[in-house]
Design a protein around this motif. Structure first.
Motif, short mmCIF file in Angstrom:
data_model
loop_
_atom_site.label_atom_id
_atom_site.label_comp_id
_atom_site.label_asym_id
_atom_site.label_seq_id
_atom_site.Cartn_x
_atom_site.Cartn_y
_atom_site.Cartn_z
N ASN A 50 21.10 39.90 48.93
CA ASN A 50 20.82 38.54 48.52
C ASN A 50 22.06 37.67 48.44
N GLY A 51 23.22 38.22 48.73
CA GLY A 51 24.44 37.43 48.74
C GLY A 51 25.17 37.43 47.41
N HIS A 52 24.54 37.93 46.33
CA HIS A 52 25.19 37.98 45.04
C HIS A 52 26.04 39.24 44.92
N SER A 53 26.97 39.22 43.98
CA SER A 53 27.86 40.35 43.80
C SER A 53 27.30 41.38 42.83
N VAL A 54 26.10 41.16 42.32
CA VAL A 54 25.48 42.11 41.39
C VAL A 54 25.02 43.33 42.18
N LEU A 91 29.22 44.37 38.72
CA LEU A 91 29.57 43.37 39.73
C LEU A 91 30.64 43.91 40.66
N TYR A 92 30.58 43.47 41.90
CA TYR A 92 31.57 43.84 42.90
C TYR A 92 32.17 42.57 43.49
N ARG A 93 33.43 42.31 43.16
CA ARG A 93 34.14 41.12 43.64
C ARG A 93 33.32 39.84 43.46
N PRO A 94 32.98 39.50 42.22
CA PRO A 94 32.17 38.29 41.99
C PRO A 94 32.99 37.03 42.24
N ASP A 95 32.28 35.93 42.46
CA ASP A 95 32.96 34.65 42.62
C ASP A 95 33.04 33.94 41.27
N ARG A 96 33.71 32.80 41.26
CA ARG A 96 33.93 32.07 40.01
C ARG A 96 32.61 31.58 39.40
N ARG A 97 31.65 31.22 40.25
CA ARG A 97 30.38 30.71 39.74
C ARG A 97 29.63 31.77 38.93
N GLU A 98 29.60 32.98 39.45
CA GLU A 98 28.89 34.06 38.75
C GLU A 98 29.58 34.42 37.44
N LEU A 111 40.41 33.09 29.41
CA LEU A 111 41.56 33.85 29.91
C LEU A 111 41.11 35.18 30.52
N ALA A 112 40.15 35.83 29.87
CA ALA A 112 39.62 37.08 30.41
C ALA A 112 38.89 36.84 31.72
N ILE A 113 38.16 35.73 31.80
CA ILE A 113 37.46 35.40 33.05
C ILE A 113 38.46 35.15 34.16
N GLU A 114 39.55 34.47 33.85
CA GLU A 114 40.57 34.19 34.85
C GLU A 114 41.19 35.48 35.36
N ASP A 115 41.44 36.42 34.45
CA ASP A 115 41.98 37.72 34.86
C ASP A 115 41.01 38.46 35.76
N ALA A 116 39.72 38.39 35.43
CA ALA A 116 38.72 39.10 36.23
C ALA A 116 38.59 38.50 37.63
N ILE A 117 38.82 37.20 37.77
CA ILE A 117 38.74 36.56 39.08
C ILE A 117 39.94 36.92 39.94
N GLN A 118 41.12 36.83 39.35
CA GLN A 118 42.35 37.03 40.11
C GLN A 118 42.64 38.50 40.40
N VAL A 165 33.41 44.68 36.32
CA VAL A 165 33.80 43.93 37.52
C VAL A 165 34.75 44.80 38.32
N ARG A 166 34.33 45.19 39.52
CA ARG A 166 35.17 46.01 40.39
C ARG A 166 35.75 45.16 41.51
N HIS A 167 36.97 45.51 41.90
CA HIS A 167 37.63 44.84 43.01
C HIS A 167 37.99 45.82 44.12
N ALA A 168 37.49 47.05 44.04
CA ALA A 168 37.74 48.06 45.06
C ALA A 168 36.62 49.08 45.00
N GLU A 169 36.65 50.04 45.94
CA GLU A 169 35.61 51.07 45.98
C GLU A 169 35.68 51.98 44.76
N ALA A 170 36.86 52.23 44.27
CA ALA A 170 37.03 53.08 43.09
C ALA A 170 37.22 52.20 41.86
N PRO A 171 36.73 52.67 40.69
CA PRO A 171 36.07 53.95 40.45
C PRO A 171 34.57 53.90 40.77
N ASN A 172 33.97 55.06 40.89
CA ASN A 172 32.55 55.17 41.19
C ASN A 172 31.76 55.04 39.89
#
Length: 390
Positions: A50-54, A91-98, A111-118, A165-172
């Motif tokens: 569906n295009g979402h990162s969930v 979530l897997y690599r979510p965008d700022r809107r989500e 601040l935590a949201i900004e860290d999770a995005i970057q 919020v994951r930004h890579a394949e690991a961890p499982n």
């Protein structure tokens, strides 16, 4: 930090933890039969079509999954209808809107949201009101390329929600979700149980990395003493990986120590204390080994530099000996050239076609020329021999 411990520990101190809960949190069985084989993953590595990162969203009530919403909005609605339920959103690599939607719903700090995005954050544990924000660095060893691949997961933990919020394949995290879902009593203890299960999964993933790095170091030692010219580059590249691995593991010691520090004060169950100490011991063991790897690589680099210097000295010595031998040959050639030049010069002088020339019609001219040639050649030979040229 005391407020953080209060928030974390009160959820764990509601009821005694059992051996099955410890297996779910730490992944290490105490007694009893082996766990059943794992089922197919519920949390894929990539977002849904569906295009979402969930990648997985679940609502738990009394420790059991009661709903699997397809979107964030649906998750919010179900959670509001069940006040005693718990939501775990992966979530897997979510965008700022989500992330902005999650921040508005669960009152997450900007601040935590900004860290999770970057992403690309150092491992840390912070408290924003009633919410814990944890950054963990996962690692896995790639046998094909003999490299360490690092991942990053951000965990928001609130009274009734967990957002990963994951930004890579690991961890499982699918394996962690299966583990806690097999033990409803663990999920009944609250969202902090999920946090500890994730932390333990990340720490358990360090063991294969340590084994892979240790094997690489053994290979490098062999290459160093074998004189492989490419080993210096491999030492440097492996040192960089060890340093990055050290940055991923060392902060966990302080994080776990902060969480464990308040257990006695708040009367946390003894079995849970042992479980957390077990995780902390594994972290300490990994950190000590990584520190040892870094020192060992430094020593290997020094030994390699010494061996290279010795090899260069041997090569310079060989070149010096060869140069000296060449000099001796040049001396011999030069000496014989000088000796042979003398009679040529005399013969050339007497071979000139002049009518008026001293000794030209002399009866003893020829013997005199031959004798002069012999005398000059003999004299030059003795001179060069005394100087060691011949």
């Amino acid at each position: 930090m005391s407020d953080l411990r209060t928030l974390t520990l009160r959820a764990f101190s509601r009821t005694p933890i059992r051996a099955a809960a410890r297996r779910a949190v730490t992944g290490r069985a105490v007694t009893g039969p082996a766990e059943p084989a794992e089922q197919p993953l519920r949390e894929p590595a990539t977002p849904k079509p569906n295009g979402h990162s969930v990648v997985d969203s679940a609502i738990y009530c009394d420790g059991r999954r009661v709903a699997s919403p397809e979107s964030l909005a649906e998750t919010y609605r179900v959670l509001h209808k069940a006040p005693r339920s718990l939501a775990w959103i992966g979530l897997y690599r979510p965008d700022r809107r989500e992330l902005a939607s999650l921040a508005q719903e669960f009152d997450l700090h900007e601040l935590a949201i900004e860290d999770a995005i970057q992403a690309h954050q150092r491992p840390k544990l912070e408290r924003y009101g009633d919410t814990l924000f944890v950054v963990l660095k996962a690692a896995r060893y790639r046998d094909a390329t003999e490299e360490v691949e690092f991942g990053e997961v951000h965990v928001f933990v609130g009274p009734d929600f967990v957002v990963t919020v994951r930004h890579a394949e690991a961890p499982n995290l699918a394996a962690v979700r299966r583990r806690v879902e097999r033990d409803p009593e663990l999920l009944e203890r609250g969202t902090e149980a999920v946090l500890y299960a994730i932390m333990d999964k990340v720490v358990d993933g360090y063991a294969p990395v340590v084994a892979g790095l240790e094997n690489d170091i053994d290979e490098i030692e062999t290459e160093v003493f074998r004189g492989d010219p490419k080993v210096s580059r491999r030492i440097y590249e492996l040192s960089r990986e060890v340093i990055e691995f050290q940055r991923a593991t060392r902060p966990l010691v302080g994080m776990l120590e902060s969480l464990r520090g308040g257990f006695e004060k708040y009367g946390v169950d003894e079995e849970l204390q042992r479980s957390l100490r077990d995780v902390a011991d594994h972290v300490t063991e990994v950190v000590e080994k990584v520190d040892g790897f870094r020192e060992l690589l430094r020593d290997i680099l020094t030994v390699n530099a010494t061996l290279v210097a010795q090899q260069q000295n041997e090569e310079m010595k060989s070149l010096t000996i060869a140069s000296s031998e060449q000099n001796e040959e040049v001396k011999r050639i030069s000496a014989w050239a000088a000796i042979l030049f003398a009679p040529t010069l005399i013969g050339t002088v007497y071979g000139m076609n002049f009518d008026h020339m001293p000794e030209l019609h002399w009866q003893y001219g020829y013997p005199f020329a031959i004798g002069l040639m012999a005398l000059v050649c003999g004299g030059l030979h003795q001179i060069f021999k005394r100087r060691g040229w011949l």
